[in-house]
Scaffold this active site. Sequence first.
Site, PDB file in Angstrom:
ATOM      1  N   PRO A 206      -4.717   8.437  -3.883  1.00  0.00           N
ATOM      2  CA  PRO A 206      -5.389   9.148  -4.983  1.00  0.00           C
ATOM      3  C   PRO A 206      -4.580  10.346  -5.496  1.00  0.00           C
ATOM      4  O   PRO A 206      -4.553  10.605  -6.700  1.00  0.00           O
ATOM      5  CB  PRO A 206      -6.711   9.594  -4.351  1.00  0.00           C
TER       6      PRO A 206
ATOM      7  N   CYS B 161       0.834  -1.211   0.000  1.00  0.00           N
ATOM      8  CA  CYS B 161       0.000   0.000   0.000  1.00  0.00           C
ATOM      9  C   CYS B 161       0.864   1.254   0.000  1.00  0.00           C
ATOM     10  O   CYS B 161       1.220   1.792   1.065  1.00  0.00           O
ATOM     11  CB  CYS B 161      -0.904   0.007   1.219  1.00  0.00           C
TER      12      CYS B 161
ATOM     13  N   ALA C  83      -1.193  10.809  -4.783  1.00  0.00           N
ATOM     14  CA  ALA C  83       0.248  10.535  -4.693  1.00  0.00           C
ATOM     15  C   ALA C  83       0.533   9.198  -5.369  1.00  0.00           C
ATOM     16  O   ALA C  83       0.477   8.142  -4.732  1.00  0.00           O
ATOM     17  CB  ALA C  83       0.713  10.514  -3.238  1.00  0.00           C
TER      18      ALA C  83
ATOM     19  N   ARG D 279      -3.144 -17.842 -41.981  1.00  0.00           N
ATOM     20  CA  ARG D 279      -4.039 -16.898 -42.666  1.00  0.00           C
ATOM     21  C   ARG D 279      -3.555 -16.644 -44.096  1.00  0.00           C
ATOM     22  O   ARG D 279      -2.409 -16.203 -44.303  1.00  0.00           O
ATOM     23  CB  ARG D 279      -4.050 -15.592 -41.869  1.00  0.00           C
TER      24      ARG D 279
ATOM     25  N   ILE E  70      -4.734  -0.919  -5.069  1.00  0.00           N
ATOM     26  CA  ILE E  70      -3.988  -1.923  -4.304  1.00  0.00           C
ATOM     27  C   ILE E  70      -4.287  -3.326  -4.838  1.00  0.00           C
ATOM     28  O   ILE E  70      -5.416  -3.838  -4.705  1.00  0.00           O
ATOM     29  CB  ILE E  70      -4.331  -1.828  -2.795  1.00  0.00           C
ATOM     30  N   THR E  71      -3.266  -3.941  -5.438  1.00  0.00           N
ATOM     31  CA  THR E  71      -3.414  -5.299  -5.979  1.00  0.00           C
ATOM     32  C   THR E  71      -3.720  -6.268  -4.844  1.00  0.00           C
ATOM     33  O   THR E  71      -3.063  -6.236  -3.805  1.00  0.00           O
ATOM     34  CB  THR E  71      -2.127  -5.726  -6.708  1.00  0.00           C
TER      35      THR E  71
ATOM     36  N   GLU F  72       4.018  -0.147 -10.645  1.00  0.00           N
ATOM     37  CA  GLU F  72       5.408  -0.191 -10.134  1.00  0.00           C
ATOM     38  C   GLU F  72       6.302   0.845 -10.831  1.00  0.00           C
ATOM     39  O   GLU F  72       7.477   0.587 -11.116  1.00  0.00           O
ATOM     40  CB  GLU F  72       5.976  -1.604 -10.213  1.00  0.00           C
TER      41      GLU F  72
ATOM     42  N   HIS G 211       4.358 -12.372 -46.756  1.00  0.00           N
ATOM     43  CA  HIS G 211       4.437 -10.952 -47.124  1.00  0.00           C
ATOM     44  C   HIS G 211       5.456 -10.243 -46.224  1.00  0.00           C
ATOM     45  O   HIS G 211       5.410 -10.375 -44.995  1.00  0.00           O
ATOM     46  CB  HIS G 211       3.069 -10.275 -46.965  1.00  0.00           C
TER      47      HIS G 211
HETATM   48  N1  CAA Z   1      17.524   2.906  -3.542  1.00  0.00           N
HETATM   49  C1  CAA Z   1      17.847   3.487  -2.387  1.00  0.00           C
HETATM   50  N2  CAA Z   1      17.626   4.812  -2.148  1.00  0.00           N
HETATM   51  C2  CAA Z   1      17.045   5.531  -3.117  1.00  0.00           C
HETATM   52  C3  CAA Z   1      16.682   4.978  -4.363  1.00  0.00           C
HETATM   53  C4  CAA Z   1      16.942   3.600  -4.562  1.00  0.00           C
HETATM   54  N3  CAA Z   1      16.618   3.010  -5.700  1.00  0.00           N
HETATM   55  N4  CAA Z   1      16.117   5.941  -5.120  1.00  0.00           N
HETATM   56  C5  CAA Z   1      16.131   7.067  -4.399  1.00  0.00           C
HETATM   57  N5  CAA Z   1      16.693   6.816  -3.188  1.00  0.00           N
HETATM   58  C6  CAA Z   1      16.934   7.762  -2.117  1.00  0.00           C
HETATM   59  C7  CAA Z   1      17.792   8.924  -2.622  1.00  0.00           C
HETATM   60  O1  CAA Z   1      19.162   8.608  -2.537  1.00  0.00           O
HETATM   61  C8  CAA Z   1      17.398  10.025  -1.667  1.00  0.00           C
HETATM   62  O2  CAA Z   1      18.070   9.752  -0.429  1.00  0.00           O
HETATM   63  P1  CAA Z   1      18.517  10.928   0.603  1.00  0.00           P
HETATM   64  O3  CAA Z   1      17.301  11.290   1.336  1.00  0.00           O
HETATM   65  O4  CAA Z   1      19.519  10.255   1.467  1.00  0.00           O
HETATM   66  O5  CAA Z   1      19.062  12.032  -0.227  1.00  0.00           O
HETATM   67  C9  CAA Z   1      15.916   9.752  -1.434  1.00  0.00           C
HETATM   68  O6  CAA Z   1      15.703   8.365  -1.714  1.00  0.00           O
HETATM   69  C10 CAA Z   1      15.003  10.601  -2.301  1.00  0.00           C
HETATM   70  O7  CAA Z   1      15.292  10.296  -3.655  1.00  0.00           O
HETATM   71  P2  CAA Z   1      14.818  11.215  -4.843  1.00  0.00           P
HETATM   72  O8  CAA Z   1      15.256  12.611  -4.604  1.00  0.00           O
HETATM   73  O9  CAA Z   1      15.250  10.547  -6.113  1.00  0.00           O
HETATM   74  O10 CAA Z   1      13.218  11.161  -4.688  1.00  0.00           O
HETATM   75  P3  CAA Z   1      12.049  11.729  -5.598  1.00  0.00           P
HETATM   76  O11 CAA Z   1      10.986  12.283  -4.726  1.00  0.00           O
HETATM   77  O12 CAA Z   1      12.593  12.580  -6.684  1.00  0.00           O
HETATM   78  O13 CAA Z   1      11.391  10.384  -6.217  1.00  0.00           O
HETATM   79  C11 CAA Z   1      11.065   8.688  -7.834  1.00  0.00           C
HETATM   80  C12 CAA Z   1      12.056   9.541  -7.022  1.00  0.00           C
HETATM   81  C13 CAA Z   1      11.942   7.773  -8.679  1.00  0.00           C
HETATM   82  C14 CAA Z   1      10.176   9.513  -8.734  1.00  0.00           C
HETATM   83  C15 CAA Z   1      10.194   7.828  -6.882  1.00  0.00           C
HETATM   84  O14 CAA Z   1       9.275   8.629  -6.176  1.00  0.00           O
HETATM   85  C16 CAA Z   1       9.411   6.721  -7.609  1.00  0.00           C
HETATM   86  O15 CAA Z   1       9.968   5.638  -7.845  1.00  0.00           O
HETATM   87  N6  CAA Z   1       8.142   6.951  -7.950  1.00  0.00           N
HETATM   88  C17 CAA Z   1       7.304   5.907  -8.531  1.00  0.00           C
HETATM   89  C18 CAA Z   1       6.585   5.170  -7.444  1.00  0.00           C
HETATM   90  C19 CAA Z   1       6.052   3.841  -7.907  1.00  0.00           C
HETATM   91  O16 CAA Z   1       6.737   3.069  -8.547  1.00  0.00           O
HETATM   92  N7  CAA Z   1       4.800   3.567  -7.537  1.00  0.00           N
HETATM   93  C20 CAA Z   1       4.186   2.325  -7.839  1.00  0.00           C
HETATM   94  C21 CAA Z   1       3.580   1.722  -6.594  1.00  0.00           C
HETATM   95  S1  CAA Z   1       3.522  -0.024  -6.502  1.00  0.00           S
HETATM   96  C22 CAA Z   1       2.196  -0.474  -7.421  1.00  0.00           C
HETATM   97  O17 CAA Z   1       2.203  -0.196  -8.567  1.00  0.00           O
HETATM   98  C23 CAA Z   1       1.038  -1.141  -6.737  1.00  0.00           C
HETATM   99  C24 CAA Z   1       0.656  -2.493  -7.123  1.00  0.00           C
HETATM  100  O18 CAA Z   1      -0.059  -3.139  -6.375  1.00  0.00           O
HETATM  101  C25 CAA Z   1       1.082  -3.120  -8.407  1.00  0.00           C
END
Ligand code: CAA
Length: 391
Positions: A128, A124, A130, A268, A157-158, A363, A278
């Site tokens: 909505p 989770c 975020a 086909r 939420i899957t 994701e 083709h």
């Molecule tokens: N590993 C470890 N740390 C990481 C990291 C990683 N891969 N990526 C970023 N961080 C850390 C950074 O180093 C930074 O650390 P500090 O605080 O120490 O500086 C911190 O996290 C913040 O990083 P960013 O400044 O890059 O953060 P951002 O706000 O710009 O966000 C983003 C980056 C890539 C856009 C991220 O928000 C993101 O991945 N968004 C997509 C979310 C997503 O995939 N949602 C899907 C949900 S799951 C789903 O789909 C549900 C389901 O049931 C299928």
Amino acid sequence: MVDFTLTDEQTDMRELAHNFAEKEMRPVAWELDKYCAWPGDVIQKAWEVGLMNTHIPEEYGGPGLDFLTGCLIEEEIGWGCSGIGTSLMCNGLATAPIVLGGSEEIKQKYLGMLTEEPKLASFCLTEPDAGSDVSGMRTTAVRQGDKYILNGSKCFITNGSYADYYTVYAKTDKEAGHKGISAFVVEREWDGVTVDKKEDKLGQRASNTATISFNDVEVPAENLLFEENRGFKLAMMTLDRTRPGVAAMAVGIARAAFEFARDYSKERVQFGVPIAMHQAIQFMIADMSTKVEAGRLLTWQSASLLDQGKRNTLASSHAKRFAADSAMEVTVDAVQVYGGYGFIKEYPVEKLMRDAKIMQLYEGTSQIQRLVIAREVLMPRRVDEPAPAAA
Ligand code: CAA
């Protein structure tokens, strides 16, 4: 030397998953899609044959398979039906934060719960307002003595309607942006947890997608994962581990579409010859094949980096972005190869096209993957960092 030879165990698991997909998933996939029906029986069988929770370490009752093997399984499951597949594989996403950041007691309790019985868990994160912007979440968890009071709502939420517990992300410090998010394990039966709207979706209709609300839910402090206010990092580390699996599922969808289109093009007949004769069709089939193979290679690379204990952020976004976009392209082309029949539900490829769309969304959208890739290649320093330790 780069060696793509699989171990005997990897080959066996891939075969097990393929046979399962062929015998247990494909025969029911189109019917479940039609009625948006829950694949409870398939989940039960998958659990019994050992195709679920393959990532859970042996000490908590799982087989503790490596990430590459997990991807081999996910490709076959995606080939069978990615709608059912998303439901089957969701425990991996939900429990990765526990594997990475749970205390020993929490791991024993909540990982053990899934290996002892065919139970489900959900991840989770999304709200909505975020989705891509994780730090914009509004759900809060306020510490009161030995518990946190959880309030908020999570969407898309899957397995949300069926999960026995959720890994939930919430703001524990509203002023601190991404440094004020924490993660918790929350059980569905607890007071204040409600399963709300079930979504009616374009594709992957056999997977359940719901909104979950939390109203003054009392969460024991020991259910905090990792450390307070480090939930954002935990979410990112989780997605690094699970995106290769999503990529593998996308390769499976693309491969299924490619195979259907290839076989149909040989049957086909138009202008007196099979349409496979083709060049217009040949080039489409050739491009489909290349996309499947390239997607698989990127997927294997992203998984094998994890298996070597290396950071895979860049590779994982490369794989997820390419495989998801390819699944969309290949399935659209498969419909094109089928012509008008491709648009008809009696034929298999329109479902694959609908199913593929979500691969570019969940994701992390393809745009978010590009954002991650751009940051990683423009700041290569981060690529060589070791995989972050969970504790
Ligand atoms: N590993 C470890 N740390 C990481 C990291 C990683 N891969 N990526 C970023 N961080 C850390 C950074 O180093 C930074 O650390 P500090 O605080 O120490 O500086 C911190 O996290 C913040 O990083 P960013 O400044 O890059 O953060 P951002 O706000 O710009 O966000 C983003 C980056 C890539 C856009 C991220 O928000 C993101 O991945 N968004 C997509 C979310 C997503 O995939 N949602 C899907 C949900 S799951 C789903 O789909 C549900 C389901 O049931 C299928």
